[in-house]
Design an enzyme around this catalytic site. Sequence first.
Site, PDB file in Angstrom:
ATOM      1  N   CYS A  78       0.869  -1.166   0.000  1.00 53.07           N
ATOM      2  CA  CYS A  78       0.000   0.000   0.000  1.00 53.07           C
ATOM      3  C   CYS A  78       0.903   1.212   0.000  1.00 53.07           C
ATOM      4  O   CYS A  78       2.116   1.079   0.106  1.00 53.07           O
ATOM      5  CB  CYS A  78      -0.854   0.026   1.271  1.00 53.07           C
ATOM      6  SG  CYS A  78      -1.748  -1.508   1.555  1.00 53.07           S
ATOM      7  N   ARG A 117       0.923   1.991  -6.018  1.00 46.58           N
ATOM      8  CA  ARG A 117       1.213   0.956  -5.023  1.00 46.58           C
ATOM      9  C   ARG A 117      -0.042   0.206  -4.595  1.00 46.58           C
ATOM     10  O   ARG A 117       0.040  -0.795  -3.879  1.00 46.58           O
ATOM     11  CB  ARG A 117       1.845   1.584  -3.784  1.00 46.58           C
ATOM     12  CG  ARG A 117       3.160   2.249  -4.049  1.00 46.58           C
ATOM     13  CD  ARG A 117       3.686   2.860  -2.784  1.00 46.58           C
ATOM     14  NE  ARG A 117       4.059   1.864  -1.815  1.00 46.58           N
ATOM     15  CZ  ARG A 117       5.234   1.263  -1.756  1.00 46.58           C
ATOM     16  NH1 ARG A 117       6.159   1.579  -2.629  1.00 46.58           N
ATOM     17  NH2 ARG A 117       5.494   0.359  -0.830  1.00 46.58           N
ATOM     18  N   TRP A 147      -3.996  -1.735  -1.222  1.00 43.45           N
ATOM     19  CA  TRP A 147      -4.112  -2.950  -2.027  1.00 43.45           C
ATOM     20  C   TRP A 147      -4.406  -4.050  -1.025  1.00 43.45           C
ATOM     21  O   TRP A 147      -3.565  -4.401  -0.210  1.00 43.45           O
ATOM     22  CB  TRP A 147      -2.807  -3.196  -2.765  1.00 43.45           C
ATOM     23  CG  TRP A 147      -2.856  -4.307  -3.765  1.00 43.45           C
ATOM     24  CD1 TRP A 147      -3.285  -4.232  -5.057  1.00 43.45           C
ATOM     25  CD2 TRP A 147      -2.420  -5.652  -3.573  1.00 43.45           C
ATOM     26  NE1 TRP A 147      -3.144  -5.459  -5.664  1.00 43.45           N
ATOM     27  CE2 TRP A 147      -2.619  -6.343  -4.783  1.00 43.45           C
ATOM     28  CE3 TRP A 147      -1.874  -6.353  -2.488  1.00 43.45           C
ATOM     29  CZ2 TRP A 147      -2.297  -7.695  -4.939  1.00 43.45           C
ATOM     30  CZ3 TRP A 147      -1.563  -7.690  -2.636  1.00 43.45           C
ATOM     31  CH2 TRP A 147      -1.774  -8.337  -3.860  1.00 43.45           C
ATOM     32  N   ASN A 184       1.114  -0.257   6.061  1.00 42.52           N
ATOM     33  CA  ASN A 184       1.482  -1.052   4.889  1.00 42.52           C
ATOM     34  C   ASN A 184       2.161  -2.304   5.410  1.00 42.52           C
ATOM     35  O   ASN A 184       3.065  -2.212   6.247  1.00 42.52           O
ATOM     36  CB  ASN A 184       2.437  -0.235   4.010  1.00 42.52           C
ATOM     37  CG  ASN A 184       2.975  -1.033   2.841  1.00 42.52           C
ATOM     38  OD1 ASN A 184       2.375  -2.034   2.439  1.00 42.52           O
ATOM     39  ND2 ASN A 184       4.097  -0.606   2.302  1.00 42.52           N
ATOM     40  N   GLY A 185       1.729  -3.483   4.941  1.00 42.63           N
ATOM     41  CA  GLY A 185       2.350  -4.728   5.395  1.00 42.63           C
ATOM     42  C   GLY A 185       1.311  -5.676   5.950  1.00 42.63           C
ATOM     43  O   GLY A 185       0.117  -5.528   5.677  1.00 42.63           O
ATOM     44  N   GLU A 241       8.138 -11.974 -21.318  1.00 39.36           N
ATOM     45  CA  GLU A 241       7.824 -10.616 -20.867  1.00 39.36           C
ATOM     46  C   GLU A 241       6.756  -9.980 -21.765  1.00 39.36           C
ATOM     47  O   GLU A 241       5.842  -9.311 -21.272  1.00 39.36           O
ATOM     48  CB  GLU A 241       9.114  -9.771 -20.858  1.00 39.36           C
ATOM     49  CG  GLU A 241       8.919  -8.280 -20.724  1.00 39.36           C
ATOM     50  CD  GLU A 241       8.196  -7.835 -19.456  1.00 39.36           C
ATOM     51  OE1 GLU A 241       7.981  -8.660 -18.552  1.00 39.36           O
ATOM     52  OE2 GLU A 241       7.817  -6.658 -19.404  1.00 39.36           O
ATOM     53  N   LYS A 269       3.172  -8.574 -20.416  1.00 38.71           N
ATOM     54  CA  LYS A 269       2.680  -7.206 -20.633  1.00 38.71           C
ATOM     55  C   LYS A 269       1.298  -7.257 -21.237  1.00 38.71           C
ATOM     56  O   LYS A 269       0.395  -6.541 -20.855  1.00 38.71           O
ATOM     57  CB  LYS A 269       3.658  -6.494 -21.566  1.00 38.71           C
ATOM     58  CG  LYS A 269       4.019  -5.113 -21.253  1.00 38.71           C
ATOM     59  CD  LYS A 269       4.928  -4.869 -20.072  1.00 38.71           C
ATOM     60  CE  LYS A 269       4.742  -5.687 -18.865  1.00 38.71           C
ATOM     61  NZ  LYS A 269       5.686  -5.540 -17.825  1.00 38.71           N
ATOM     62  N   GLU A 305      -1.363  -8.453 -18.603  1.00 37.29           N
ATOM     63  CA  GLU A 305      -1.687  -7.609 -17.449  1.00 37.29           C
ATOM     64  C   GLU A 305      -2.405  -6.319 -17.830  1.00 37.29           C
ATOM     65  O   GLU A 305      -3.188  -5.815 -17.039  1.00 37.29           O
ATOM     66  CB  GLU A 305      -0.463  -7.328 -16.568  1.00 37.29           C
ATOM     67  CG  GLU A 305       0.603  -6.450 -17.148  1.00 37.29           C
ATOM     68  CD  GLU A 305       1.753  -6.213 -16.164  1.00 37.29           C
ATOM     69  OE1 GLU A 305       2.887  -6.155 -16.618  1.00 37.29           O
ATOM     70  OE2 GLU A 305       1.512  -6.080 -14.955  1.00 37.29           O
ATOM     71  N   HIS A 357       5.516 -29.015 -29.103  1.00 31.24           N
ATOM     72  CA  HIS A 357       5.415 -30.045 -28.070  1.00 31.24           C
ATOM     73  C   HIS A 357       4.138 -29.904 -27.239  1.00 31.24           C
ATOM     74  O   HIS A 357       4.084 -30.412 -26.116  1.00 31.24           O
ATOM     75  CB  HIS A 357       6.657 -30.008 -27.169  1.00 31.24           C
ATOM     76  CG  HIS A 357       7.918 -30.328 -27.905  1.00 31.24           C
ATOM     77  ND1 HIS A 357       8.194 -31.585 -28.410  1.00 31.24           N
ATOM     78  CD2 HIS A 357       8.959 -29.553 -28.270  1.00 31.24           C
ATOM     79  CE1 HIS A 357       9.360 -31.572 -29.034  1.00 31.24           C
ATOM     80  NE2 HIS A 357       9.852 -30.335 -28.970  1.00 31.24           N
ATOM     81  N   LYS A 368       2.038  -2.014  -8.035  1.00 33.15           N
ATOM     82  CA  LYS A 368       3.407  -1.878  -8.518  1.00 33.15           C
ATOM     83  C   LYS A 368       4.400  -2.623  -7.644  1.00 33.15           C
ATOM     84  O   LYS A 368       5.311  -3.269  -8.116  1.00 33.15           O
ATOM     85  CB  LYS A 368       3.751  -0.388  -8.559  1.00 33.15           C
ATOM     86  CG  LYS A 368       5.125  -0.078  -9.116  1.00 33.15           C
ATOM     87  CD  LYS A 368       5.097  -0.166 -10.611  1.00 33.15           C
ATOM     88  CE  LYS A 368       6.430   0.115 -11.246  1.00 33.15           C
ATOM     89  NZ  LYS A 368       6.467  -0.423 -12.602  1.00 33.15           N
TER      90      LYS A 368
END
Length: 597
Positions: free
Chosen positions: A2, A29, A75, A101-102, A471, A475, A478, A494, A592
């Site tokens: 957060c 965040r 978040w 935060n945490g 990657e 992208k 998301e 395969h 983030k």
Amino acid sequence: MCGIIGYAGKREDDSLEVLMNGLSGLEYRGYDSSGVAIANSTIEVFKREGHLSALEETLPARTVPGTVGIGHTRWSTHGEPSDRNAHPHTDCQDTVAVVHNGIIENFQSLRDDLAAAGHTFDSDTDTEVVPHLIEHELGNGASHTEAFRRAVDQLEGSYALAAVFEGDHTLYATRQESPLVVGLGEDGCYLASDVPAFIEYTDTVVYLEDGEFVQLDPSGMEVTDSQGNAVETTTDTIEWDPEDAGKSGYDHYMLKEIHEQPTAIRKCLRGRVQELEESVSIDSLSDVSEPGAVHFVACGTSYYAALYGARLFRERGIWAQAFLASEYDPGVIPVDDDTMVVGVTQSGETADTLSALRGANRAGVETIAVTNVVGSSAARACDHTLFIRAGPEIGVAATKTFASQQTALVLLSSALTGYDDPNLLRAFRKLPDQMQSILDRSRADAVAEAYRDADAYFVIGRGYTEPVAYEGALKMKEITYKHAEGFAAGELKHGPLALVTERTPVFALVSDNGMARKTIGNVKEVEARSAPVVAITDVPEMVDPYADFLLEVPKTHEWLMPILANVHLQLVAYSIANQLGRSIDMPRNLAKSVTVE
Ligand code: M6R
């Protein structure tokens, strides 16, 4: 994961504005709810589920008087996103407000004890125990300072916490495994999870260490350790321009950050490549010798950069492997005396990566943090640091930091192995301009128009482009919210080939790396199944007959080709997401900086 902002200012009227500006700099965040509290003779709290714009609508038109305040963008970890679970949280009497935060691991037992003692709770969060613990200590006669400390002493887990009290002009804060930085400005003191929250007001900062407590008032700060002893702090100056943290006229931070890549690469290279002497040197690593083996630990985009880095070391004759940080256990994976563990982390705050690095430290292994954030937890946890110098990245989707990570990893592998190929060094000099030419001539909008309604997207690569295939797919998924998957090109036949249809465009990274013919063979396989092919290539003449779109990459060194090729994938993902009207800078469910394991 957060964002916290705090302000102890000199003027009565600007607290709310400072807090809201701070939250907008931290929204990356977490953005499922947000809130602010301003302390004066009482505490006024405003909070709301949703993006910051939802909170803005609930704020009074009037100024909220008070020189000290806290804010939070969330978040969720405990409790759904909702008004009641949004921070700040208060005690039963609304005399203290807290943001956090945490994760407080022992919150349930604390909550049970507090409830038994008569405290009532308004939310489902772990955080809410903190104001009630403080209230309990105040009831025992503790001062604000003592009550805050005693409450924190009872917590287990990770936290950055900030509190304000009614009738008190001081802000109280502490950290344990969650970032907090103090800003010292002319109009007052600031506190935040990250510098963009207050960079428009001051560039003079002090990074707090785990276990430290800070009290801020309009005239300054006082830092103490867990025993209450005064701590001497070091002041740093942030070198970003405040404009770096704004959108500079772009519609989205992501697009701005994609366009900043040539500059980011120049900054990463500056002073580290001596083309005339044909050497690479990194000041911060001058006393590090060549390792016997390298373990990379990282998550998400940084993990894909790590895959690329591991390949670079292997090519230079050093055994190297990239591990997902959440799966790394030096107790199980053998480490020797000459093994080095390299944590690749943009934010330097990713809990999984920090945990892997701390495990490596405990095992006595030499550690290097490859990070973007000076003063971050990773930078401080490791023996050495290599800063990628990308500047602030606000968009949740990592873009310029990936390019800078790859660049930094080429430098790292060169510096540690004494590798000094003049062709590589010359190619580096041209890289930013070549990247600019891709940005200037992008055909991403046309590709997006053709394929934005596809069922899924696949990206294939081989050799150094394999990590970029992963990657590119990350992208895509998301920010477009569509299924996308990256594959080693040779793996397609395969199994994944069963998924390929005329509604699944395949992005093929075809590099002039001695394996182009094999990759073109894979392209033919998908073409034969009627899948549209978008070739991203520095050998357009070879792949042209099989591609619906050709996205050209200028000729460069084989190792640098993926850095350029990825720009096309970023731009296509951005254009598809934009055409589909997605929330590009703040994709759903993501944040983030992921500070929980
Ligand atoms: O800050 P880090 O580099 O440690 O973050 C790791 C991942 O969470 C991050 O790379 C994530 O995958 C990207 N933001 C996705 O675009």
